[in-house]
Design a protein around this motif. Structure first.
Motif, PDB file in Angstrom:
ATOM      1  N   SER A 269       0.804  -1.374   0.038  1.00 35.02           N
ATOM      2  CA  SER A 269      -0.063   0.061  -0.151  1.00 35.02           C
ATOM      3  C   SER A 269       0.660   1.235  -0.065  1.00 35.02           C
ATOM      4  N   ALA A 270       0.602   2.206  -0.746  1.00 35.01           N
ATOM      5  CA  ALA A 270       0.950   3.551  -0.996  1.00 35.01           C
ATOM      6  C   ALA A 270       1.184   4.210   0.582  1.00 35.01           C
ATOM      7  N   HIS A 271       0.530   3.709   1.583  1.00 35.12           N
ATOM      8  CA  HIS A 271       0.386   4.340   2.818  1.00 35.12           C
ATOM      9  C   HIS A 271       1.345   3.600   3.785  1.00 35.12           C
ATOM     10  N   ASP A 272       2.057   2.629   3.222  1.00 32.94           N
ATOM     11  CA  ASP A 272       2.776   1.989   4.202  1.00 32.94           C
ATOM     12  C   ASP A 272       4.114   2.397   3.787  1.00 32.94           C
ATOM     13  N   THR A 273       4.699   3.164   4.885  1.00 32.58           N
ATOM     14  CA  THR A 273       5.889   3.803   4.381  1.00 32.58           C
ATOM     15  C   THR A 273       7.320   2.927   4.181  1.00 32.58           C
ATOM     16  N   HIS A 274       6.924   1.728   4.894  1.00 34.70           N
ATOM     17  CA  HIS A 274       8.005   0.704   4.922  1.00 34.70           C
ATOM     18  C   HIS A 274       8.215   0.213   3.360  1.00 34.70           C
ATOM     19  N   PHE A 275       6.892  -0.182   3.033  1.00 31.65           N
ATOM     20  CA  PHE A 275       6.796  -0.526   1.783  1.00 31.65           C
ATOM     21  C   PHE A 275       7.157   0.203   0.779  1.00 31.65           C
TER      22      PHE A 275
END
Ligand SMILES: Nc1ncnc2c1ncn2[C@@H]1O[C@H](COP(=O)(O)OP(=O)(O)OP(=O)(O)O)[C@@H](O)[C@H]1O
Ligand SMILES: [Mg+2]
Length: 313
Positions: A269-275
């Motif tokens: 997800s674009a909202h997961d900064t780790h991703f």
């Protein structure tokens, strides 16, 4: 009484691979179509050559085709240092013969002689036994080293050096099959292919996989469900299309992102900064080698990746 001792020190024979289908192999219609073409050419008696950029699946497809042929496999990887002996064979190790004669008990006579022994190399063994030869990245070898292949592929005869006792020609076994891979000639470290050798093989050009294949490879290799793998692959493919440098991200980038995400339990997800960080690191790797390290360039690419993540993930 004379005692006779023979000591042989040889290099071990080249390993023969007996392949089993690789677990996690993605067998989509795209792959099956390539295998059918490869199989048809081999059955007609021709060598097959998979040619394509890094990450286009050349080695995997060559090994899979060899596996379908069902014969033991000899694997060679092209090397700039190769000479003819690396393909054909040569004098390796030595054989020492020692005779100790103490017939007259107070007279000791020893005779020693050493001879080098011939050892067939992988190509010779494959031609002799009817095995499948996979010659990966054959254009990394110098053309002179590969010359022996000309008569093997055309006349089905192998010319052997005098040093190998016996016939100076080896008739190639009817089951012998050869599969080659190479990167296009503009790649670094690649020798210009001899036209005569290329003329004796059927070249199947590979480009990037189609999307269902890239998704299944990513899913299988990372142990990730197909739905999330497809989102990662969409992001990587969109980034690839926008890349102008010569190093575009391949399926390996999708596998890397998916593996880390799966292991670290990140969200796709674009909202997961780790991703997002993993995507920046993996997709930015190519930039270091192509467009350079300019901070503004890097910032621009981070923005593009973040936008694509919003769109696809
Ligand atoms: N059909 C497939 N099923 C599963 N994984 C695959 C398949 N095809 C390719 N891969 C994987 O994709 C990646 C790239 O494939 P491969 O190493 O065969 O490419 P290549 O063209 O030989 O690359 P290079 O030129 O860098 O050697 C590898 O990690 C490989 O395991
Ligand atoms: Mg390869």
């Amino acid at each position: 009484m004379a005692t006779n001792a023979t000591v042989s020190i040889n290099t071990p024979p080249p390993p023969v691979l007996n392949l089993r289908p690789r677990s996690g192999f993605a067998n989509t219609p795209f792959i099956q179509e390539l295998m059918e073409r490869g199989m048809a050419y081999i059955k007609a008696g021709f060598a097959v050559h998979f040619c394509g950029p890094s990450g286009s699946g050349k080695t995997t497809l060559a090994m899979h085709l060899a596996n379908l042929l069902g014969q033991p496999l000899m694997l060679l990887t092209g090397d700039d240092q190769f000479g003819t002996s690396d393909l054909v064979g040569g004098q390796f190790g030595y054989r020492r013969r020692k005779v100790v004669d103490n017939f007259v008990h107070n007279v000791l006579k020893t005779e020693e002689d050493m001879t080098q022994r011939w050892a067939d190399s992988r190509l010779t063994i494959a031609c002799r036994e009817g095995y499948t030869l996979v010659y990966d990245e054959f254009t990394r070898s110098r053309p002179e080293a590969n010359n022996v292949l000309l008569s093997v592929l055309e006349e089905k005869l192998m010319v052997l050096p005098v040093a190998r006792a016996g016939n100076s020609y080896l008739k190639v076994h009817p089951n012998f099959a050869a599969i080659f891979t190479s990167n296009p000639e503009d790649y670094a470290g690649v020798h210009k292919t001899q036209d005569a050798l290329r003329d004796r093989m059927i070249t199947i050009y590979l480009d990037y996989f189609d999307k269902p294949t890239e998704t299944l490879i990513t899913s299988n290799r990372a142990g990730m469900d197909v739905e999330r793998a497809e989102r990662i692959v969409s992001l990587v493919r969109a980034f690839r299309e926008q890349s102008t440098g010569e190093l575009k991200p391949t399926v390996r980038a999708a596998i890397m992102i998916a593996k880390v995400v799966e292991l670290q339990k990140f969200e796709v997800s674009a909202h997961d900064t780790h991703f997002l960080q993993v995507c920046f690191d993996v997709l930015g790797g190519g930039l270091l080698r192509s467009s350079g390290l300019h901070p503004l360039e890097r910032l621009k690419h981070r923005q593009i990746i973040a936008q694509l993540a919003e769109e696809f993930c």
